[in-house]
Design a protein around this motif. Structure first.
Motif, PDB file in Angstrom:
ATOM      1  N   VAL A 139       0.510  -1.562  -0.110  1.00  0.00           N
ATOM      2  CA  VAL A 139       0.225  -0.355  -0.087  1.00  0.00           C
ATOM      3  C   VAL A 139       1.448   1.653   0.233  1.00  0.00           C
ATOM      4  CG1 VAL A 139      -1.841   1.565   1.242  1.00  0.00           C
ATOM      5  CG2 VAL A 139      -1.560  -1.115   0.767  1.00  0.00           C
ATOM      6  N   ALA A 140       1.646   1.516   1.218  1.00  0.00           N
ATOM      7  CA  ALA A 140       2.991   2.408   1.072  1.00  0.00           C
ATOM      8  C   ALA A 140       4.290   2.110   1.666  1.00  0.00           C
ATOM      9  CB  ALA A 140       1.824   3.927   2.045  1.00  0.00           C
ATOM     10  N   ILE A 141       5.381   2.640   0.929  1.00  0.00           N
ATOM     11  CA  ILE A 141       6.666   1.788   1.448  1.00  0.00           C
ATOM     12  C   ILE A 141       6.672   3.757   1.762  1.00  0.00           C
ATOM     13  CG2 ILE A 141       8.168   0.829   0.396  1.00  0.00           C
ATOM     14  CD1 ILE A 141       7.836  -0.243  -1.224  1.00  0.00           C
ATOM     15  N   VAL A 142       8.033   3.677   3.048  1.00  0.00           N
ATOM     16  CA  VAL A 142       8.333   4.514   3.277  1.00  0.00           C
ATOM     17  C   VAL A 142      10.186   4.299   3.021  1.00  0.00           C
ATOM     18  CG1 VAL A 142       8.738   6.382   5.236  1.00  0.00           C
ATOM     19  CG2 VAL A 142       6.556   4.921   5.085  1.00  0.00           C
ATOM     20  N   ARG A 143      10.618   5.136   2.505  1.00  0.00           N
ATOM     21  CA  ARG A 143      11.821   5.395   3.013  1.00  0.00           C
ATOM     22  C   ARG A 143      12.680   5.648   3.507  1.00  0.00           C
ATOM     23  NH1 ARG A 143      14.177   7.297  -3.103  1.00  0.00           N
ATOM     24  NH2 ARG A 143      15.328   8.700  -1.127  1.00  0.00           N
ATOM     25  N   SER A 144      14.467   5.396   4.098  1.00  0.00           N
ATOM     26  CA  SER A 144      14.557   5.280   5.425  1.00  0.00           C
ATOM     27  C   SER A 144      14.909   7.262   5.721  1.00  0.00           C
ATOM     28  CB  SER A 144      16.031   5.190   5.654  1.00  0.00           C
ATOM     29  OG  SER A 144      16.924   5.362   4.716  1.00  0.00           O
ATOM     30  N   ASP A 145      14.431   7.777   4.758  1.00  0.00           N
ATOM     31  CA  ASP A 145      14.609   9.407   4.275  1.00  0.00           C
ATOM     32  C   ASP A 145      12.837   9.900   4.634  1.00  0.00           C
ATOM     33  OD1 ASP A 145      15.091  10.257   1.016  1.00  0.00           O
ATOM     34  OD2 ASP A 145      13.091   9.260   2.004  1.00  0.00           O
ATOM     35  N   GLY A 146      12.231   9.066   4.739  1.00  0.00           N
ATOM     36  CA  GLY A 146      10.507   9.284   5.120  1.00  0.00           C
ATOM     37  C   GLY A 146      10.010   9.320   3.818  1.00  0.00           C
ATOM     38  N   ARG A 147      10.784   9.594   2.444  1.00  0.00           N
ATOM     39  CA  ARG A 147       9.344   9.603   1.520  1.00  0.00           C
ATOM     40  C   ARG A 147       8.773   8.433   1.618  1.00  0.00           C
ATOM     41  NH1 ARG A 147      14.234  12.021  -2.842  1.00  0.00           N
ATOM     42  NH2 ARG A 147      12.002  11.747  -4.088  1.00  0.00           N
ATOM     43  N   PRO A 148       7.379   8.775   0.985  1.00  0.00           N
ATOM     44  CA  PRO A 148       6.535   7.913   0.814  1.00  0.00           C
ATOM     45  C   PRO A 148       6.426   7.498  -0.669  1.00  0.00           C
ATOM     46  CG  PRO A 148       5.235   9.920   1.021  1.00  0.00           C
ATOM     47  CD  PRO A 148       6.613   9.616   0.815  1.00  0.00           C
ATOM     48  N   ARG A 149       5.753   5.918  -0.957  1.00  0.00           N
ATOM     49  CA  ARG A 149       5.455   5.514  -1.956  1.00  0.00           C
ATOM     50  C   ARG A 149       4.379   4.928  -2.137  1.00  0.00           C
ATOM     51  NH1 ARG A 149       8.808   2.168  -6.380  1.00  0.00           N
ATOM     52  NH2 ARG A 149       7.425   2.257  -8.534  1.00  0.00           N
ATOM     53  N   TYR A 150       3.420   5.344  -3.079  1.00  0.00           N
ATOM     54  CA  TYR A 150       2.155   4.536  -3.007  1.00  0.00           C
ATOM     55  C   TYR A 150       1.584   3.965  -3.942  1.00  0.00           C
ATOM     56  CZ  TYR A 150       2.065   8.226   0.679  1.00  0.00           C
ATOM     57  OH  TYR A 150       2.256   8.793   1.750  1.00  0.00           O
ATOM     58  N   LEU A 151       0.883   2.337  -3.703  1.00  0.00           N
ATOM     59  CA  LEU A 151       0.066   2.190  -4.074  1.00  0.00           C
ATOM     60  C   LEU A 151      -1.432   2.697  -5.282  1.00  0.00           C
ATOM     61  CD1 LEU A 151      -1.097  -0.844  -5.105  1.00  0.00           C
ATOM     62  CD2 LEU A 151      -3.390  -1.109  -3.325  1.00  0.00           C
TER      63      LEU A 151
END
Length: 121
Positions: free
Chosen positions: A48-60
């Motif tokens: 659904v959502a991936i949050v990188r270590s720098d906090g930037r998300p990527r969404y479905l």
């Protein structure tokens, strides 16, 4: 031992909102890649959502503009704010952690137990 504990699931009507939380214990949180997955009955687990270590998300794509993922490093907590919920969002929601980010569920190292989200029409 790393543990992930989700909370915040529940039952809402379509158009409603929920906020999920995932508290991480037993490991440093700030450098990890974190994610929210979900799985509805009879379907594969999907990111659904991936949050990188720098906090930037990527969404479905189907949740973009409705869901917002964020992390609070001081609290070792990952959040998923879900707005404008639809019946098709009904699923068990899991948080996951790994040293790197992966699109699919197979390579994540740690998983929570899941929290049920039910959206009625």
């Amino acid at each position: 031992q790393v543990q992930l504990l989700e909370s915040g699931g529940g039952s809402v009507q379509a158009g409603g909102s929920l906020r999920l939380s995932c508290v991480v214990s037993g490991s440093s949180f700030s450098g990890a890649c974190m994610a929210w997955f979900r799985q509805a009955p009879g379907t594969e687990r999907e990111g659904v959502a991936i949050v990188r270590s720098d906090g930037r998300p990527r969404y479905l794509s189907s949740v973009m503009g409705r869901f917002t993922a964020s992390k609070d490093n001081a609290k070792n907590t990952l959040y998923l704010q879900m707005n404008s919920l639809k019946p098709e969002d009904t699923a068990i929601y899991y948080c996951a952690a790994a040293s790197a980010c992966y699109l699919g569920p197979d390579r994540w190292d740690y998983w929570g137990q899941g929290t049920q989200v039910t959206v009625s029409s």
